[in-house]
Design an enzyme around this catalytic site. Structure first.
Site, mmCIF file in Angstrom:
data_model
loop_
_atom_site.group_PDB
_atom_site.id
_atom_site.type_symbol
_atom_site.label_atom_id
_atom_site.label_comp_id
_atom_site.label_asym_id
_atom_site.label_seq_id
_atom_site.Cartn_x
_atom_site.Cartn_y
_atom_site.Cartn_z
ATOM 1 N N LYS A 203 0.862 -1.189 0.000
ATOM 2 C CA LYS A 203 0.000 0.000 0.000
ATOM 3 C C LYS A 203 0.891 1.229 0.000
ATOM 4 O O LYS A 203 1.866 1.310 0.747
ATOM 5 C CB LYS A 203 -0.862 -0.029 1.257
HETATM 6 C C1 5RP Z 1 -2.998 3.851 8.917
HETATM 7 C C2 5RP Z 1 -3.390 3.208 7.661
HETATM 8 C C3 5RP Z 1 -4.693 3.563 7.116
HETATM 9 O O1 5RP Z 1 -5.392 2.376 6.946
HETATM 10 C C4 5RP Z 1 -4.527 4.314 5.836
HETATM 11 O O2 5RP Z 1 -3.909 5.517 6.082
HETATM 12 C C5 5RP Z 1 -5.795 4.404 4.967
HETATM 13 O O3 5RP Z 1 -6.609 5.333 5.368
HETATM 14 P P1 5RP Z 1 -6.757 6.770 4.683
HETATM 15 O O4 5RP Z 1 -7.413 6.543 3.352
HETATM 16 O O5 5RP Z 1 -7.631 7.490 5.661
HETATM 17 O O6 5RP Z 1 -5.381 7.357 4.524
HETATM 18 O O7 5RP Z 1 -2.679 2.418 7.113
HETATM 19 O O8 5RP Z 1 -1.655 3.812 9.052
#
Ligand code: 5RP
Length: 292
Positions: A203
C-alpha cells in the site's frame, strides 16, 4: 454393505480435452500456494482484478478519529459495499458481526501513539490470532527512511515468514514520515523494497508525477491509501488516476467515512475501481445516490 448391483460405469473420460491449468490473475502472484491465492482472491475481485478495501484501523495509533467514533454506526453500514475490511482485532471482535462475509485484512503492527515516534512499531498480533480471526491478510507498517527503518522492515519480513507458513499474505503499508518527500522516487524505493523482501502486496500513496513508474517497477500489486479528506471529485480523480496508472485498488478510509454521504461515496469509488468509470460519471453517481 455397499450396493454393488446398481453401480454405473463411468463412460466419458474426455481423453480429447486436456485439463486446463489457469494462470493466476494477480500480478507476480502465480507461484504462491493454493491457500494464499484463495485468500488474495477474496481481497481482489477476480473479475476486475481490483479491490476496494475500506480502511478504518486508524484508531490503533490515533484513537477515535473523526468518522470513527462509533464503528457500529459509522462503518458497519458501509461493509456491504467493500470488498475487504482493514481493521484491528479489537474492533473486529467488539463491533463487526461475524455474519459479515467481507475478507479481513488485520492490522498486525503497532506500539506507539501519535504522541510518540510512530516508526517504533513491533508486531502486535500473533499468527495464531490472525488465523483464529480468519484473516485474509495481515498488514504491517514499513517506515523506509524513518527513524526505525530496519526494525519496521524486519517486522514485515517476520510476518511474511509466519504468514507464508499458513498461507496468509502480508500487506506492507509504506508509511511516510513528516519530513520525507512524497514523490515517485521515494515510493519506487519503498514499494520495491517491500516487494523484494517478500510482501505479497503493497500500500502506498498516489503521486501526481510518475505514479505509473511506481506501479510498473513493483513486481506485486499496489493499492493506494486515500490520505486526508479531499472534496469528493478530487478523491475520485485520485482513485481513477491511480487505477489507470496500474494500481490494483484502493485502501481508502477518510475519503469515504468522512464524506458527507459515505454510502454514496464508497459506491462511487467502486465504480471507478471496478468498472473504470470516469471521475465525473462517478460523481454523478455519488450525487444521485446521496439524494435518493
Ligand atoms: C494507517 C493506515 C490507514 O489504513 C490508511 O492511512 C488508509 O486510510 P486513509 O485513506 O484514511 O489514509 O494504514 O496507518
Amino acid at each position: 454393505m455397499a450396493d454393488l448391483d446398481d453401480v454405473q460405469e463411468t463412460k466419458n473420460y474426455y481423453t480429447d480435452v486436456p485439463q486446463e491449468t489457469e494462470g493466476f490473475f494477480l500480478k507476480g502472484s502465480n507461484s504462491y500456494d493454493w491457500g494464499m491465492k484463495n485468500r488474495l482472491s477474496r481481497i481482489f475481485n477476480p473479475r476486475s482484478g481490483k479491490t476496494v478495501m475500506l480502511a478504518f484501523d486508524h484508531g490503533y495509533f490515533q484513537g477515535p478519529t473523526t468518522g470513527l467514533e462509533r464503528i457500529d454506526l459509522n462503518i458497519v453500514p458501509l461493509a456491504p459495499y467493500a470488498d475487504t475490511l482493514m481493521l484491528t482485532r479489537g474492533i473486529l471482535r467488539s463491533n463487526i458481526p461475524p455474519s459479515l462475509t467481507n475478507s479481513i485484512v488485520m492490522r498486525a503492527s503497532g506500539g506507539p501513539s501519535i504522541l510518540k515516534e510512530l516508526s517504533n512499531e513491533d508486531i502486535a498480533v500473533s499468527i495464531e490470532d490472525s488465523i483464529r480471526l480468519n484473516a485474509a491478510a495481515m498488514a504491517v507498517q514499513v517506515f523506509i527512511g524513518g527513524e526505525n527503518e530496519s526494525q519496521s522492515v524486519l517486522n514485515m519480513t517476520k510476518l511474511v515468514d509466519q504468514g507464508t507458513r499458513y498461507g496468509i499474505p502480508t500487506l506492507a503499508v509504506t508509511a511516510v514520515g513528516k519530513d520525507m518527500v512524497r514523490d515517485a522516487k521515494y515510493f519506487r524505493l519503498a514499494t520495491r523494497m517491500c516487494a523484494e523482501l517478500g510482501a505479497h502486496y503493497v500500500k502506498t500513496y498516489y503521486v501526481e508525477e510518475g505514479f505509473d513508474t511506481v506501479t510498473s517497477c513493483c513486481p506485486v500489486p499496489i493499492v493506494i491509501a486515500g490520505g486526508k479528506k479531499l472534496p469528493e471529485l478530487d478523491a475520485l480523480k485520485m482513485a481513477y488516476n491511480a487505477i489507470q496508472q496500474g494500481a490494483a485498488g484502493v485502501d481508502m478510509g477518510r475519503n469515504i467515512f468522512q464524506s458527507e454521504a459515505p454510502i454514496a461515496m464508497i459506491q462511487a469509488v467502486r465504480a471507478v475501481v471496478h468498472d473504470n468509470e470516469t471521475p465525473d460519471k462517478a460523481l454523478d453517481l455519488y450525487n444521485t445516490l446521496r439524494t435518493s
